[in-house]
Scaffold this motif. Structure first.
Motif, short mmCIF file in Angstrom:
data_model
loop_
_atom_site.label_atom_id
_atom_site.label_comp_id
_atom_site.label_asym_id
_atom_site.label_seq_id
_atom_site.Cartn_x
_atom_site.Cartn_y
_atom_site.Cartn_z
N VAL A 143 61.81 -40.81 37.12
CA VAL A 143 60.95 -41.97 37.52
C VAL A 143 59.63 -41.33 37.67
CG1 VAL A 143 60.92 -43.62 39.56
CG2 VAL A 143 63.04 -42.49 39.11
N PRO A 144 58.85 -41.17 36.51
CA PRO A 144 57.46 -40.80 36.80
C PRO A 144 56.45 -41.63 37.18
CG PRO A 144 58.02 -41.36 34.41
CD PRO A 144 59.25 -41.65 35.19
N GLU A 145 56.82 -42.98 37.38
CA GLU A 145 55.89 -43.95 38.06
C GLU A 145 55.79 -43.59 39.80
OE1 GLU A 145 59.80 -46.16 37.46
OE2 GLU A 145 58.39 -44.77 36.29
N ARG A 146 56.83 -42.83 40.44
CA ARG A 146 56.54 -42.48 41.71
C ARG A 146 55.23 -41.40 41.72
NH1 ARG A 146 59.91 -39.13 43.53
NH2 ARG A 146 59.74 -39.38 45.54
N GLY A 147 54.94 -40.73 40.71
CA GLY A 147 53.66 -39.88 40.53
C GLY A 147 54.06 -38.57 41.07
N MET A 148 55.45 -38.08 41.28
CA MET A 148 55.89 -36.80 41.86
C MET A 148 56.76 -36.38 41.03
SD MET A 148 56.00 -38.08 45.90
CE MET A 148 56.57 -36.45 46.61
N ASN A 149 56.87 -35.04 40.75
CA ASN A 149 57.59 -34.18 39.82
C ASN A 149 57.71 -32.66 40.42
OD1 ASN A 149 58.30 -32.46 37.60
ND2 ASN A 149 58.89 -34.30 36.75
N VAL A 150 58.81 -32.19 41.04
CA VAL A 150 58.65 -30.91 41.72
C VAL A 150 58.64 -29.90 40.53
CG1 VAL A 150 61.36 -30.85 41.89
CG2 VAL A 150 60.02 -29.35 43.60
N VAL A 151 59.46 -30.11 39.54
CA VAL A 151 59.14 -28.95 38.46
C VAL A 151 57.94 -28.85 38.01
CG1 VAL A 151 60.21 -27.94 36.41
CG2 VAL A 151 61.49 -29.75 37.74
N TYR A 152 56.98 -29.95 37.73
CA TYR A 152 55.61 -29.64 37.52
C TYR A 152 54.87 -29.08 38.42
CZ TYR A 152 56.47 -33.44 33.74
OH TYR A 152 56.77 -34.18 32.60
N HIS A 153 54.95 -29.52 39.64
CA HIS A 153 54.35 -28.89 41.09
C HIS A 153 54.50 -27.39 40.95
CE1 HIS A 153 52.61 -29.49 45.06
NE2 HIS A 153 53.15 -28.28 45.01
N GLU A 154 55.79 -26.93 40.92
CA GLU A 154 56.02 -25.65 40.96
C GLU A 154 55.76 -24.71 39.78
OE1 GLU A 154 56.73 -24.71 44.07
OE2 GLU A 154 57.04 -26.63 44.76
N PHE A 155 55.90 -25.22 38.61
CA PHE A 155 55.42 -24.55 37.27
C PHE A 155 53.83 -24.54 37.14
CE2 PHE A 155 59.71 -24.16 37.07
CZ PHE A 155 60.08 -22.87 36.36
N ALA A 156 53.17 -25.50 37.83
CA ALA A 156 51.72 -25.58 37.85
C ALA A 156 51.22 -24.28 38.90
CB ALA A 156 51.20 -26.91 38.39
N HIS A 157 51.84 -24.06 39.92
CA HIS A 157 51.66 -22.89 40.79
C HIS A 157 51.85 -21.76 39.87
CE1 HIS A 157 50.76 -24.84 44.53
NE2 HIS A 157 52.25 -25.16 44.74
N ARG A 158 52.93 -21.58 39.16
CA ARG A 158 52.92 -20.58 38.28
C ARG A 158 51.83 -20.01 37.25
NH1 ARG A 158 57.61 -17.43 39.51
NH2 ARG A 158 56.11 -15.91 38.42
N LEU A 159 51.25 -21.23 36.92
CA LEU A 159 50.03 -21.18 35.90
C LEU A 159 49.04 -20.68 36.74
CD1 LEU A 159 50.65 -24.35 33.73
CD2 LEU A 159 51.03 -22.05 32.93
N ASP A 160 48.67 -21.26 37.75
CA ASP A 160 47.80 -20.84 38.63
C ASP A 160 47.90 -19.43 39.05
OD1 ASP A 160 45.47 -20.92 40.67
OD2 ASP A 160 46.87 -22.08 42.20
#
Length: 257
Positions: A143-160
């Protein structure tokens, strides 16, 4: 030592199991938006992530191949346009059935800190494991339209974290790019605090959380970011090497649909 090096070069690259295709087409909405060239690279990235991580189950989680491949694909989505084939310092992925309880300290003012238990859906540790809620990861994929994705969020942290500092600015290559990024992100961060942003309030926690939340929205609701935060969209497009809004248009999905 030489024999070990030769053995490394002789290793067979991990392969993408054809049975994963149906799992991804039904369980990961963004998979169906990718063109042939993107799918070819994604299959390689997913196979590397799936086979190259240590997977651990928590809360009695049944850690099936379906669970691992859906998480692998979402983590790999952030790498699709980067000159990077894997998260080299992610030691393991720990999958919980649902939210996790963690003890956190938070400032209450005057130099006083208060401890308490929080329920979270994910957590990324520097040079360590990434913890994820399966229920949240599954929901984000479908359900991408919710605008939230915990995997994207946490792995964005890993890129950071790749430059050793978790500050909302991943490695960018040159000083000009870094200066432009910091200006755009500082202004967008201020709009969250002023209540004038499309990003959810959690983005205002600190610059690192802003980058992670912005990443979620960039991939999940790209038209919103493009329309309301054009400069932010362009910085994320340049960094990730992807144009999610154009990807939707290519698939016949338009802002007024």
């Amino acid at each position: 030592m030489l024999s070990r090096v030769r053995g490394w070069f002789r290793r067979t690259p991990p392969s993408f199991d054809p049975t994963w295709e149906a799992v991804l087409r039904s369980g990961f909405d963004h998979w169906n938006l990718l063109d042939d060239a993107e799918l070819e690279r994604m299959r390689m990235l997913v196979a590397r992530f799936f086979h190259g991580r240590r997977w651990e189950a928590a809360q009695g989680m049944d850690l099936t191949d379906e669970v691992k491949v859906l998480i692998s694909a979402q983590a790999s989505m952030l790498l699709l346009g980067l000159e990077l084939d894997e998260y080299l310092d992610v030691s393991s992925v720990i999958v919980h059935k649902s939210t996790m309880r963690v003890k956190k300290q938070r400032p209450t003012g005057g130099g006083v800190w208060s401890g308490g238990t929080q329920h979270i859906s994910g957590q990324a540790h520097h040079r360590g494991p990434v913890m994820l809620s399966w229920s949240a990861a599954q929901r984000g994929a479908r359900v991408p339209e919710r605008g939230m994705n915990v995997v994207y969020h946490e792995f964005a942290h890993r890129l950071d974290m790749m430059d050793g500092v978790t500050d909302g600015t991943p490695p960018l290559g040159d000083e000009a790019a870094q200066a432009r990024w910091q200006q755009v992100f500082t202004e967008a961060f201020a709009r969250v605090h002023d209540g004038e942003s499309i990003l959810r309030n959690y983005a205002g926690t600190n610059p690192a959380e802003f980058f992670a939340v912005a990443t979620e929205l960039f991939f999940n609701r790209p038209f919103d970011v493009f329309t309301h935060e054009r400069d932010l969209y362009e910085e994320l497009r340049s960094f990730y090497g992807q144009d999610p809004a154009n990807r939707l248009v290519r698939a016949g999905i338009h802002p007024d649909a």
